[in-house]
Design a protein around this motif. Structure first.
Motif, PDB file in Angstrom:
ATOM      1  N   ARG A   1       0.836  -1.211   0.000  1.00 34.61           N
ATOM      2  CA  ARG A   1       0.000   0.000   0.000  1.00 34.61           C
ATOM      3  C   ARG A   1       0.860   1.245   0.000  1.00 34.61           C
ATOM      4  NH1 ARG A   1      -3.516   0.300   4.972  1.00 34.61           N
ATOM      5  NH2 ARG A   1      -1.647  -0.626   5.876  1.00 34.61           N
ATOM      6  N   ARG A   2       1.930   1.224   0.786  1.00 35.37           N
ATOM      7  CA  ARG A   2       2.770   2.411   0.969  1.00 35.37           C
ATOM      8  C   ARG A   2       3.848   2.489  -0.121  1.00 35.37           C
ATOM      9  NH1 ARG A   2       4.581   1.522   7.099  1.00 35.37           N
ATOM     10  NH2 ARG A   2       5.241  -0.423   6.111  1.00 35.37           N
TER      11      ARG A   2
ATOM     12  N   ALA B   1       1.487  -0.570  -6.541  1.00 32.95           N
ATOM     13  CA  ALA B   1       0.525  -0.336  -5.463  1.00 32.95           C
ATOM     14  C   ALA B   1      -0.374  -1.552  -5.287  1.00 32.95           C
ATOM     15  CB  ALA B   1      -0.311   0.895  -5.780  1.00 32.95           C
TER      16      ALA B   1
ATOM     17  N   ASP C   1      -3.354  -3.051  -2.331  1.00 30.40           N
ATOM     18  CA  ASP C   1      -4.097  -3.184  -1.076  1.00 30.40           C
ATOM     19  C   ASP C   1      -4.773  -4.543  -1.143  1.00 30.40           C
ATOM     20  OD1 ASP C   1      -5.877  -3.208   1.020  1.00 30.40           O
ATOM     21  OD2 ASP C   1      -6.777  -1.267   0.582  1.00 30.40           O
TER      22      ASP C   1
ATOM     23  N   SER D   1      -7.826  -3.573  -6.522  1.00 26.61           N
ATOM     24  CA  SER D   1      -6.385  -3.344  -6.406  1.00 26.61           C
ATOM     25  C   SER D   1      -5.606  -4.625  -6.673  1.00 26.61           C
ATOM     26  CB  SER D   1      -6.059  -2.808  -5.001  1.00 26.61           C
ATOM     27  OG  SER D   1      -4.664  -2.689  -4.817  1.00 26.61           O
TER      28      SER D   1
END
Length: 270
Positions: A34-35, A51, A53, A59
């Motif tokens: 996520r980060r 990216a 999630d 995602s």
């Protein structure tokens, strides 16, 4: 042929160490988390940050589709993304319990579902699932975390028997204590959830024991090396254990009765 690897939870700890180690050894590595801002340094190693999630199906799907579009395949999936939600079972809300399972179990399995068809088509693939010593041993105040890792162990066993016919290996990694953000997050969660409840005394003892052990744990490269060893083995073992006290604890659990093991476990929390 260069193998393409997807490592989840690559922004820190074991995931980051694994992504770097594999990239340094010639793999085409995608690091997902996520980060994304915490993965920019991975670009220097030739790793492609992406990216992800794991609790969001759009995602997860977009992540896999992007890699298929760019690399054409995912040869190795390292399901590392996860965290520890700590607190007495009585105190943890069902919302938090469900989120723990969403991240640690359902997210990993959804990713696996998406990569398996192409692995079957290629008659090759390796699914590496990060469990824990806590996937075989449950300590107090970590019930939902342990439930998630016990689930990973069971799902891995079932899947291993299902996909072996297609030339795909399922490997379980069982880390013991390892330096990472995981411990701080787990303790913060524990104090917030149960630090002022009927379980406060046990929480204090647990925190004291945890801090005492924290100074002895190795760097995450130890587990990264284990992952590399497992995916490069011609006939990989079903499980690899490493990190602080991993093998001794798993051995004791295998030979002692439940009550005897309970006594040993609780003797560390005084």
């Amino acid at each position: 042929m260069v193998q393409t690897v997807l490592v989840t939870g690559a922004s820190a700890g074991i995931g980051k160490a694994t992504a770097i180690l594999l990239a340094q050894n010639g793999y085409n590595v995608y690091g997902a988390a996520r980060r994304t801002e915490k993965m920019q340094d991975l670009i220097n190693y030739g790793i492609k940050p992406i990216a992800l999630d794991v609790t969001n199906d759009e995602s997860v799907t977009a992540c896999v589709e992007q890699i298929f579009k760019e690399a054409g395949r995912i040869d190795i999936l390292v399901n590392n993304a996860g965290f520890g939600s700590y607190g007495a079972i009585e105190d943890v809300t069902m919302q938090d319990a469900k989120y723990q399972l969403e991240v640690n179990v359902f997210g990993a399995m959804r990713l696996t579902q998406l990569v398996l068809p192409k692995m079957r088509e290629n008659k090759y693939g390796k699914i590496v699932n990060l469990s824990s010593v806590g996937g075989k041993i449950a300590s107090p105040l970590g019930g939902w975390y342990h439930a998630s890792k016990f689930a990973i162990e069971a799902l891995s066993d079932a899947m291993r028997l299902e996909v072996k016919q297609f030339g795909i290996n399922v490997i379980v990694i069982q880390p013991g204590g390892t330096k990472s953000e995981w411990g701080d997050i787990a303790v913060e969660s524990l104090m917030r959830v149960s630090g002022k409840t009927a379980y406060a005394r046990l929480v204090t003892a647990f925190e004291k024991s945890f801090k005492k052990l924290a100074g002895n744990v190795p760097e995450p490269i130890v587990i990264a090396e284990l992952i590399k060893k497992s995916i490069e083995a011609k006939n990989p073992k079903t499980r690899y254990a490493g990190g602080y006290m991993a093998k001794p604890m798993l051995f004791l659990r295998s030979i002692l009765s439940d009550k005897m093991f309970d006594r040993i476990l609780m003797s560390q929390m005084k």
